[in-house]
Motif scaffolding. Structure first.
Motif, PDB file in Angstrom:
ATOM      1  N   LYS A  25      45.433  31.694  51.350  1.00  0.00           N
ATOM      2  CA  LYS A  25      44.992  33.014  51.201  1.00  0.00           C
ATOM      3  C   LYS A  25      45.671  33.710  49.809  1.00  0.00           C
ATOM      4  CE  LYS A  25      48.815  34.815  54.126  1.00  0.00           C
ATOM      5  NZ  LYS A  25      49.120  35.508  55.365  1.00  0.00           N
ATOM      6  N   SER A  26      46.678  33.156  49.134  1.00  0.00           N
ATOM      7  CA  SER A  26      47.000  33.677  47.884  1.00  0.00           C
ATOM      8  C   SER A  26      46.614  33.180  46.900  1.00  0.00           C
ATOM      9  CB  SER A  26      48.814  33.195  47.935  1.00  0.00           C
ATOM     10  OG  SER A  26      48.934  31.793  47.986  1.00  0.00           O
ATOM     11  N   TRP A  27      45.595  32.093  47.013  1.00  0.00           N
ATOM     12  CA  TRP A  27      44.830  31.554  45.938  1.00  0.00           C
ATOM     13  C   TRP A  27      43.595  32.428  45.644  1.00  0.00           C
ATOM     14  CZ3 TRP A  27      44.713  25.683  47.655  1.00  0.00           C
ATOM     15  CH2 TRP A  27      46.248  25.270  47.855  1.00  0.00           C
ATOM     16  N   ILE A  28      43.269  33.566  46.246  1.00  0.00           N
ATOM     17  CA  ILE A  28      42.054  34.074  46.119  1.00  0.00           C
ATOM     18  C   ILE A  28      42.104  35.506  46.155  1.00  0.00           C
ATOM     19  CG2 ILE A  28      40.568  32.513  47.055  1.00  0.00           C
ATOM     20  CD1 ILE A  28      40.429  33.856  49.501  1.00  0.00           C
ATOM     21  N   GLN A  29      41.327  36.257  45.633  1.00  0.00           N
ATOM     22  CA  GLN A  29      41.190  37.934  45.552  1.00  0.00           C
ATOM     23  C   GLN A  29      39.619  38.153  45.734  1.00  0.00           C
ATOM     24  OE1 GLN A  29      43.015  39.188  41.897  1.00  0.00           O
ATOM     25  NE2 GLN A  29      41.678  37.783  40.544  1.00  0.00           N
ATOM     26  N   VAL A  30      39.520  39.445  46.332  1.00  0.00           N
ATOM     27  CA  VAL A  30      38.377  39.887  46.483  1.00  0.00           C
ATOM     28  C   VAL A  30      38.151  41.065  45.650  1.00  0.00           C
ATOM     29  CG1 VAL A  30      36.691  41.256  48.125  1.00  0.00           C
ATOM     30  CG2 VAL A  30      38.079  39.092  48.882  1.00  0.00           C
ATOM     31  N   VAL A  31      37.123  41.198  45.015  1.00  0.00           N
ATOM     32  CA  VAL A  31      36.830  42.147  43.971  1.00  0.00           C
ATOM     33  C   VAL A  31      35.673  43.117  44.159  1.00  0.00           C
ATOM     34  CG1 VAL A  31      36.497  42.593  41.573  1.00  0.00           C
ATOM     35  CG2 VAL A  31      37.863  40.963  42.227  1.00  0.00           C
ATOM     36  N   THR A  32      35.534  44.293  44.187  1.00  0.00           N
ATOM     37  CA  THR A  32      34.682  45.266  44.573  1.00  0.00           C
ATOM     38  C   THR A  32      34.256  46.431  43.629  1.00  0.00           C
ATOM     39  OG1 THR A  32      35.940  46.934  45.598  1.00  0.00           O
ATOM     40  CG2 THR A  32      35.459  45.221  47.162  1.00  0.00           C
ATOM     41  N   SER A  33      33.348  46.970  43.784  1.00  0.00           N
ATOM     42  CA  SER A  33      32.941  48.382  42.881  1.00  0.00           C
ATOM     43  C   SER A  33      32.585  48.031  41.704  1.00  0.00           C
ATOM     44  CB  SER A  33      34.105  49.324  43.277  1.00  0.00           C
ATOM     45  OG  SER A  33      34.753  49.582  44.191  1.00  0.00           O
ATOM     46  N   THR A  34      31.786  46.913  41.441  1.00  0.00           N
ATOM     47  CA  THR A  34      31.335  46.502  40.088  1.00  0.00           C
ATOM     48  C   THR A  34      30.160  45.828  40.028  1.00  0.00           C
ATOM     49  OG1 THR A  34      32.264  45.526  37.958  1.00  0.00           O
ATOM     50  CG2 THR A  34      32.734  44.344  40.101  1.00  0.00           C
ATOM     51  N   ASN A  35      29.364  45.880  39.060  1.00  0.00           N
ATOM     52  CA  ASN A  35      28.294  45.222  38.635  1.00  0.00           C
ATOM     53  C   ASN A  35      28.435  44.130  37.643  1.00  0.00           C
ATOM     54  OD1 ASN A  35      26.736  46.646  40.309  1.00  0.00           O
ATOM     55  ND2 ASN A  35      24.928  46.255  39.221  1.00  0.00           N
ATOM     56  N   ASP A  36      29.800  44.142  37.042  1.00  0.00           N
ATOM     57  CA  ASP A  36      30.418  43.266  36.078  1.00  0.00           C
ATOM     58  C   ASP A  36      31.609  42.696  36.706  1.00  0.00           C
ATOM     59  OD1 ASP A  36      31.573  42.030  34.068  1.00  0.00           O
ATOM     60  OD2 ASP A  36      31.087  43.638  32.509  1.00  0.00           O
ATOM     61  N   TRP A  37      31.537  41.299  36.899  1.00  0.00           N
ATOM     62  CA  TRP A  37      32.657  40.876  37.728  1.00  0.00           C
ATOM     63  C   TRP A  37      34.094  40.588  36.827  1.00  0.00           C
ATOM     64  CZ3 TRP A  37      34.815  36.156  36.024  1.00  0.00           C
ATOM     65  CH2 TRP A  37      34.045  35.272  35.244  1.00  0.00           C
ATOM     66  N   MET A  38      33.627  40.766  35.402  1.00  0.00           N
ATOM     67  CA  MET A  38      34.782  40.739  34.699  1.00  0.00           C
ATOM     68  C   MET A  38      35.184  42.220  34.121  1.00  0.00           C
ATOM     69  SD  MET A  38      34.183  37.332  32.031  1.00  0.00           S
ATOM     70  CE  MET A  38      35.870  37.486  31.650  1.00  0.00           C
ATOM     71  N   GLY A  39      34.487  43.393  34.576  1.00  0.00           N
ATOM     72  CA  GLY A  39      34.677  44.707  34.353  1.00  0.00           C
ATOM     73  C   GLY A  39      35.866  45.301  35.125  1.00  0.00           C
ATOM     74  N   LEU A  40      36.139  46.582  34.884  1.00  0.00           N
ATOM     75  CA  LEU A  40      37.165  47.334  35.729  1.00  0.00           C
ATOM     76  C   LEU A  40      36.473  47.589  37.146  1.00  0.00           C
ATOM     77  CD1 LEU A  40      37.814  50.389  33.287  1.00  0.00           C
ATOM     78  CD2 LEU A  40      39.028  48.509  33.679  1.00  0.00           C
ATOM     79  N   ALA A  41      37.472  47.229  38.155  1.00  0.00           N
ATOM     80  CA  ALA A  41      37.012  47.127  39.495  1.00  0.00           C
ATOM     81  C   ALA A  41      38.174  47.057  40.343  1.00  0.00           C
ATOM     82  CB  ALA A  41      36.212  45.911  39.720  1.00  0.00           C
ATOM     83  N   TRP A  42      38.209  47.273  41.664  1.00  0.00           N
ATOM     84  CA  TRP A  42      39.085  47.231  42.891  1.00  0.00           C
ATOM     85  C   TRP A  42      39.456  45.770  43.175  1.00  0.00           C
ATOM     86  CZ3 TRP A  42      42.285  51.212  43.363  1.00  0.00           C
ATOM     87  CH2 TRP A  42      41.689  52.581  43.204  1.00  0.00           C
ATOM     88  N   LYS A  43      40.760  45.307  43.152  1.00  0.00           N
ATOM     89  CA  LYS A  43      40.977  43.908  43.740  1.00  0.00           C
ATOM     90  C   LYS A  43      41.792  44.102  44.757  1.00  0.00           C
ATOM     91  CE  LYS A  43      40.879  41.952  39.094  1.00  0.00           C
ATOM     92  NZ  LYS A  43      41.416  41.229  37.853  1.00  0.00           N
ATOM     93  N   TYR A  44      41.660  43.283  45.972  1.00  0.00           N
ATOM     94  CA  TYR A  44      42.139  43.189  47.014  1.00  0.00           C
ATOM     95  C   TYR A  44      42.812  41.942  47.273  1.00  0.00           C
ATOM     96  CZ  TYR A  44      39.544  47.520  47.868  1.00  0.00           C
ATOM     97  OH  TYR A  44      39.041  48.775  47.807  1.00  0.00           O
ATOM     98  N   ASP A  45      43.969  41.886  47.759  1.00  0.00           N
ATOM     99  CA  ASP A  45      44.536  40.615  48.590  1.00  0.00           C
ATOM    100  C   ASP A  45      43.936  40.276  49.711  1.00  0.00           C
ATOM    101  OD1 ASP A  45      46.167  40.346  46.112  1.00  0.00           O
ATOM    102  OD2 ASP A  45      47.630  41.619  46.937  1.00  0.00           O
TER     103      ASP A  45
END
Length: 283
Positions: free
Chosen positions: A102-122
Motif C-alpha cells: 500500500k505504501s507504493w501507490i497513491q490515488v489522485v483525484t480532482s484533475t483532468n491532468d494527471w500531472m497537474g494540481l490535484a488531491w493525493k491520497y495514501d
C-alpha cells in the motif's frame, strides 16, 4: 468442416494476440502495477499536452468524469485508472495492484491532468478479489481503501455501481482514461474519453476464438479499428448512459486493432464490492 473453421479462428486470434508483445495483460506478462511501480514520468510525457489519448478518443471536458482517478506510483507516474465509488473506496483492476504494498501507490483525484494540481491520497488497505486470476483474467477487480475521506467538490464525485445487468446489444458506453495513443507511447496529460458499443459475451468470445478468458463476469465493448483501450487504461471506468459504472478495464489486444476490449462487469461483482466495503469480507 465446422471444427476446422473454429480451429482456424482460434489460431488467427491467438496469432494476433501473442504477436502483440506489449498487449494488455497477455499470458506470462507481469501485472500493470508491478511493471510500472518504479517508473518515473518522462520528459516526453511532461511535454505531451493533449496530443496523446485513448486510441481514437478525444479530450474529456473538465469535470465530465469526476469519479475518475489516476493510480500512481511513489514517483508520481500514472500506471492505471480507477473510479470513486464510496467516501473512502476506489475500485480498480486487481492486475493494477496485486503484489504491491500500500505504501507504493497513491490515488489522485480532482484533475483532468494527471500531472497537474490535484488531491493525493495514501492507501490504507488493498483488497484483491480472492479468486483473482483463478482462472487467468477472471475476477480482475480490487478495492483501494484510502487513509482519509475523499474531499468532494465539482471535480470530485463518486459514481453509482450498476447493480443489474440491463445492457443491450449496441448500447453506447463511455470509457475514460490516460492510456497511450499508440503501443509503447507515453501517457497523455489530459484525460481522454471514447464512446464504444456494448458487445454480447457470445460475440466477444467468438472474436477471441471462443476463448474461455471471457465469461459471465466480463463485459465487452467494440469500436472501429483505430479506436480503443491502450496501456494505462487498465482499471479505468466504463459508464452507461445513466451515469452508472458498468465496467472496469481488464484486458484485450491494444491498441485499437479491432478486437473487443474486455472489462470486469460491475453488476456481477456488486455483492463482493458491498461486502468488502462493509467489512464482511477481506481478501
Amino acid at each position: 468442416m465446422w471444427y476446422f473453421a473454429k480451429f482456424n479462428i482460434l489460431l488467427t486470434s491467438l496469432a494476433v494476440a501473442f504477436t502483440c508483445s506489449s498487449a494488455l495483460r497477455m499470458h506470462g506478462e507481469p501485472y500493470e502495477g508491478l511493471r510500472y511501480r518504479n517508473t518515473r514520468p518522462t520528459q516526453t510525457s511532461r511535454n505531451a499536452g493533449a496530443t496523446g489519448r485513448i486510441v481514437g478518443g478525444q479530450e474529456a471536458i473538465e469535470a465530465s468524469a469526476p469519479w475518475q482517478v489516476t493510480i500512481q506510483n511513489i514517483y508520481g507516474n500514472h500506471f492505471c485508472g480507477g473510479a470513486i465509488i464510496h467516501d473512502r473506496f476506489v475500485v480498480t483492476a486487481a492486475s493494477c495492484v496485486s503484489g504491491l504494498q500500500k505504501s507504493w501507490i497513491q490515488v489522485v483525484t480532482s484533475t483532468n491532468d494527471w500531472m497537474g494540481l490535484a488531491w493525493k491520497y495514501d492507501v490504507s488497505a488493498i483488497y484483491v478479489h480472492c479468486n483473482f486470476d483463478k482462472p487467468l483474467y477472471h475476477n480482475d477487480i480490487a478495492l483501494l481503501e484510502l487513509a482519509t475521506l475523499i474531499a468532494y467538490d465539482d471535480q470530485t464525485k463518486n459514481i453509482t455501481v450498476a447493480d443489474e445487468d440491463e445492457l443491450v446489444e449496441g448500447e453506447t458506453l463511455t470509457m475514460t482514461g490516460w492510456g497511450s495513443a499508440v503501443e509503447g507511447g507515453d501517457y497523455p496529460n489530459a484525460l481522454q474519453q471514447l464512446s464504444v458499443q456494448y458487445l454480447s459475451n457470445e460475440k466477444c468470445r467468438s472474436a477471441y476464438g471462443y476463448s474461455e478468458d471471457v465469461d459471465m463476469g466480463h463485459l465487452c465493448t467494440t469500436s472501429p479499428v483505430g479506436k480503443g483501450a491502450c496501456h494505462g487504461d487498465t482499471g479505468g471506468p466504463l459508464v452507461n448512459e445513466k451515469g452508472q459504472l458498468v465496467g472496469i478495464g481488464n484486458w484485450g489486444v491494444p491498441c485499437g486493432r479491432g478486437f473487443p476490449d474486455v472489462f470486469a462487469k460491475m453488476s456481477y461483482h456488486a455483492d463482493w464490492i458491498r461486502s468488502t466495503i462493509n467489512g464482511c469480507q477481506q481478501t
